[in-house]
Scaffold this motif. Sequence first.
Motif, PDB file in Angstrom:
ATOM      1  N   PHE A   1       0.859  -1.178   0.000  1.00  0.00           N
ATOM      2  CA  PHE A   1       0.000   0.000   0.000  1.00  0.00           C
ATOM      3  C   PHE A   1       0.898   1.230   0.000  1.00  0.00           C
ATOM      4  CE2 PHE A   1       1.130   0.895   4.196  1.00  0.00           C
ATOM      5  CZ  PHE A   1       0.276   1.776   4.865  1.00  0.00           C
ATOM      6  N   GLY A   2       0.272   2.420  -0.099  1.00  0.00           N
ATOM      7  CA  GLY A   2       1.047   3.654  -0.014  1.00  0.00           C
ATOM      8  C   GLY A   2       2.059   3.828  -1.120  1.00  0.00           C
ATOM      9  N   SER A   3       1.702   3.396  -2.343  1.00  0.00           N
ATOM     10  CA  SER A   3       2.579   3.561  -3.503  1.00  0.00           C
ATOM     11  C   SER A   3       3.892   2.797  -3.338  1.00  0.00           C
ATOM     12  CB  SER A   3       2.855   5.050  -3.756  1.00  0.00           C
ATOM     13  OG  SER A   3       3.418   5.254  -5.023  1.00  0.00           O
ATOM     14  N   GLY A   4       3.757   1.508  -2.964  1.00  0.00           N
ATOM     15  CA  GLY A   4       4.918   0.627  -2.968  1.00  0.00           C
ATOM     16  C   GLY A   4       5.470   0.233  -1.625  1.00  0.00           C
ATOM     17  N   LEU A   5       4.800   0.576  -0.523  1.00  0.00           N
ATOM     18  CA  LEU A   5       5.253   0.138   0.798  1.00  0.00           C
ATOM     19  C   LEU A   5       4.807  -1.307   1.007  1.00  0.00           C
ATOM     20  CD1 LEU A   5       4.333   3.278   2.953  1.00  0.00           C
ATOM     21  CD2 LEU A   5       6.490   2.777   1.777  1.00  0.00           C
ATOM     22  N   HIS A   6       5.772  -2.204   1.231  1.00  0.00           N
ATOM     23  CA  HIS A   6       5.474  -3.633   1.386  1.00  0.00           C
ATOM     24  C   HIS A   6       5.131  -3.894   2.850  1.00  0.00           C
ATOM     25  CE1 HIS A   6       6.669  -7.945  -0.074  1.00  0.00           C
ATOM     26  NE2 HIS A   6       5.401  -7.828   0.244  1.00  0.00           N
ATOM     27  N   VAL A   7       3.834  -4.033   3.134  1.00  0.00           N
ATOM     28  CA  VAL A   7       3.380  -4.101   4.519  1.00  0.00           C
ATOM     29  C   VAL A   7       3.811  -5.400   5.174  1.00  0.00           C
ATOM     30  CG1 VAL A   7       1.412  -3.846   6.059  1.00  0.00           C
ATOM     31  CG2 VAL A   7       1.387  -2.737   3.844  1.00  0.00           C
ATOM     32  N   HIS A   8       3.565  -6.518   4.480  1.00  0.00           N
ATOM     33  CA  HIS A   8       3.983  -7.802   5.045  1.00  0.00           C
ATOM     34  C   HIS A   8       4.266  -8.797   3.924  1.00  0.00           C
ATOM     35  CE1 HIS A   8       4.251 -11.340   7.588  1.00  0.00           C
ATOM     36  NE2 HIS A   8       4.331 -10.516   8.615  1.00  0.00           N
ATOM     37  N   PRO A   9       5.429  -9.478   3.973  1.00  0.00           N
ATOM     38  CA  PRO A   9       5.814 -10.365   2.871  1.00  0.00           C
ATOM     39  C   PRO A   9       4.992 -11.642   2.773  1.00  0.00           C
ATOM     40  CG  PRO A   9       7.428 -10.471   4.649  1.00  0.00           C
ATOM     41  CD  PRO A   9       6.493  -9.360   4.990  1.00  0.00           C
ATOM     42  N   GLN A  10       4.280 -12.027   3.835  1.00  0.00           N
ATOM     43  CA  GLN A  10       3.494 -13.265   3.792  1.00  0.00           C
ATOM     44  C   GLN A  10       2.073 -13.064   3.270  1.00  0.00           C
ATOM     45  OE1 GLN A  10       3.512 -14.997   7.701  1.00  0.00           O
ATOM     46  NE2 GLN A  10       5.711 -15.441   7.680  1.00  0.00           N
ATOM     47  N   THR A  11       1.670 -11.822   3.077  1.00  0.00           N
ATOM     48  CA  THR A  11       0.284 -11.551   2.705  1.00  0.00           C
ATOM     49  C   THR A  11      -0.014 -12.047   1.295  1.00  0.00           C
ATOM     50  OG1 THR A  11       0.301  -9.587   4.105  1.00  0.00           O
ATOM     51  CG2 THR A  11      -1.463  -9.757   2.483  1.00  0.00           C
ATOM     52  N   ARG A  12      -1.122 -12.782   1.167  1.00  0.00           N
ATOM     53  CA  ARG A  12      -1.604 -13.244  -0.129  1.00  0.00           C
ATOM     54  C   ARG A  12      -3.118 -13.007  -0.191  1.00  0.00           C
ATOM     55  NH1 ARG A  12       1.163 -16.819  -3.417  1.00  0.00           N
ATOM     56  NH2 ARG A  12      -0.847 -17.667  -4.096  1.00  0.00           N
ATOM     57  N   PRO A  13      -3.621 -12.606  -1.358  1.00  0.00           N
ATOM     58  CA  PRO A  13      -5.059 -12.336  -1.453  1.00  0.00           C
ATOM     59  C   PRO A  13      -5.911 -13.577  -1.674  1.00  0.00           C
ATOM     60  CG  PRO A  13      -3.978 -11.756  -3.506  1.00  0.00           C
ATOM     61  CD  PRO A  13      -2.892 -12.180  -2.561  1.00  0.00           C
ATOM     62  N   ASP A  14      -5.339 -14.756  -1.460  1.00  0.00           N
ATOM     63  CA  ASP A  14      -6.116 -15.988  -1.676  1.00  0.00           C
ATOM     64  C   ASP A  14      -5.956 -16.991  -0.540  1.00  0.00           C
ATOM     65  OD1 ASP A  14      -3.502 -16.771  -2.104  1.00  0.00           O
ATOM     66  OD2 ASP A  14      -3.923 -17.873  -3.963  1.00  0.00           O
ATOM     67  N   ASP A  15      -5.510 -16.517   0.643  1.00  0.00           N
ATOM     68  CA  ASP A  15      -5.240 -17.460   1.738  1.00  0.00           C
ATOM     69  C   ASP A  15      -6.330 -17.475   2.805  1.00  0.00           C
ATOM     70  OD1 ASP A  15      -4.790 -15.046   2.965  1.00  0.00           O
ATOM     71  OD2 ASP A  15      -2.706 -15.443   3.524  1.00  0.00           O
ATOM     72  N   GLY A  16      -7.401 -16.699   2.613  1.00  0.00           N
ATOM     73  CA  GLY A  16      -8.503 -16.699   3.576  1.00  0.00           C
ATOM     74  C   GLY A  16      -8.207 -15.997   4.878  1.00  0.00           C
ATOM     75  N   LEU A  17      -7.128 -15.202   4.924  1.00  0.00           N
ATOM     76  CA  LEU A  17      -6.741 -14.513   6.153  1.00  0.00           C
ATOM     77  C   LEU A  17      -6.423 -13.051   5.871  1.00  0.00           C
ATOM     78  CD1 LEU A  17      -4.345 -17.185   7.716  1.00  0.00           C
ATOM     79  CD2 LEU A  17      -6.604 -16.534   8.593  1.00  0.00           C
ATOM     80  N   LEU A  18      -6.579 -12.227   6.898  1.00  0.00           N
ATOM     81  CA  LEU A  18      -6.172 -10.839   6.851  1.00  0.00           C
ATOM     82  C   LEU A  18      -4.920 -10.661   7.697  1.00  0.00           C
ATOM     83  CD1 LEU A  18      -9.666  -9.145   7.369  1.00  0.00           C
ATOM     84  CD2 LEU A  18      -8.455  -9.494   5.207  1.00  0.00           C
ATOM     85  N   ASP A  19      -3.943  -9.943   7.181  1.00  0.00           N
ATOM     86  CA  ASP A  19      -2.748  -9.594   7.943  1.00  0.00           C
ATOM     87  C   ASP A  19      -2.928  -8.181   8.486  1.00  0.00           C
ATOM     88  OD1 ASP A  19      -0.455 -11.757   7.426  1.00  0.00           O
ATOM     89  OD2 ASP A  19      -1.662 -11.551   5.619  1.00  0.00           O
ATOM     90  N   VAL A  20      -2.704  -8.013   9.789  1.00  0.00           N
ATOM     91  CA  VAL A  20      -2.944  -6.735  10.451  1.00  0.00           C
ATOM     92  C   VAL A  20      -1.628  -6.222  11.023  1.00  0.00           C
ATOM     93  CG1 VAL A  20      -4.334  -5.504  12.148  1.00  0.00           C
ATOM     94  CG2 VAL A  20      -5.242  -7.570  11.057  1.00  0.00           C
ATOM     95  N   VAL A  21      -1.261  -5.014  10.641  1.00  0.00           N
ATOM     96  CA  VAL A  21      -0.043  -4.376  11.137  1.00  0.00           C
ATOM     97  C   VAL A  21      -0.438  -3.051  11.773  1.00  0.00           C
ATOM     98  CG1 VAL A  21       2.206  -3.421  10.546  1.00  0.00           C
ATOM     99  CG2 VAL A  21       1.386  -5.473   9.366  1.00  0.00           C
TER     100      VAL A  21
END
Length: 314
Positions: free
Chosen positions: A213-233
């Motif tokens: 997010f934020g024009s290229g800020l990598h929030v979390h390397p494990q995040t995938r949009p198909d794993d059924g989970l939300l990563d919260v930072v």
Amino acid sequence: MALVVVKNPVAGGGRSAALWNACRGRIGELFPDHRIVETLPGQMAEQVRAAVEADGDRVLVLGGDGTIGAAAHGILCSSRPHTPLSFLACGTGCDFARNYQWPGAPEECLEALASATPGLVDVIRLEVWREGQWFALTHALNIASVGVSGAIIARMAGRGSLIDRLPPTLRYRLHCIFGIVAYRSRRVEVRVDGSVLADGPILVATVCNGGWFGSGLHVHPQTRPDDGLLDVVAAGCGGVAGNLAMFAAFDRGTHLVHPRVAYGRGTVVEIAPAADRQNEHAFLEADGEPYRGDRLRLTVLPGALTVALPPLMS
């Protein structure tokens, strides 16, 4: 197959128009049966919903994260929620596109989209607490966040400053710096699947379906949009100097080891003002679009959206 081409004429400071001029001929060759929907401010989701219900068998978006997210919301709110979504990203950040392996030039990307096998990705459902019950607010495809990020998006929506004449990425980063300096933190509580992740003054809390997010800020390397989970930072406040240092840590990708950062994974996230701040509204953004709310609930909807896109990043 009837293709609906959703074109945001102002995405990326005019990048959408340039991309359309470069690709319109190839779109016509690959998708002879297509029609164009040029978006109107505040009406994108409704325009997509109406187009899908009329005759759209597939949606191709030329726009940024906000347009892509609005198209996903429009599809999911239609009577044909399994209509496949494709996109060529040309916005300010193009952050959701970073989750995928794109082949190169726009013409090559179009060919990859034309031959892509439809698959499923997760979506975030956002709800706001009003008058004693939860009300649906919108869907987000990439990331929803609360705190300075929402304030920055609201600041950018105001427009009219000299900064807005700069290239999109530089413009966003400068808005970030000025927004962080001016930001006054809210005390909030963040719960993930019922457990408290953070409670106190928050600089930013991100709820991630995508990894950037934020024009290229990598929030979390494990995040995938198909794993059924939300990563919260969730990043706590540390004064102006500390907050600018936190922004630099996000930029470098070292924020996850910072002592003021908490991380969790789950399926339902609730964000609410602290007990002594019940009348304060949080600055919320979802896929780069600003919203307002105090008590929020964000729920992952596994495999809710059909997409026709290149392979996900491994």
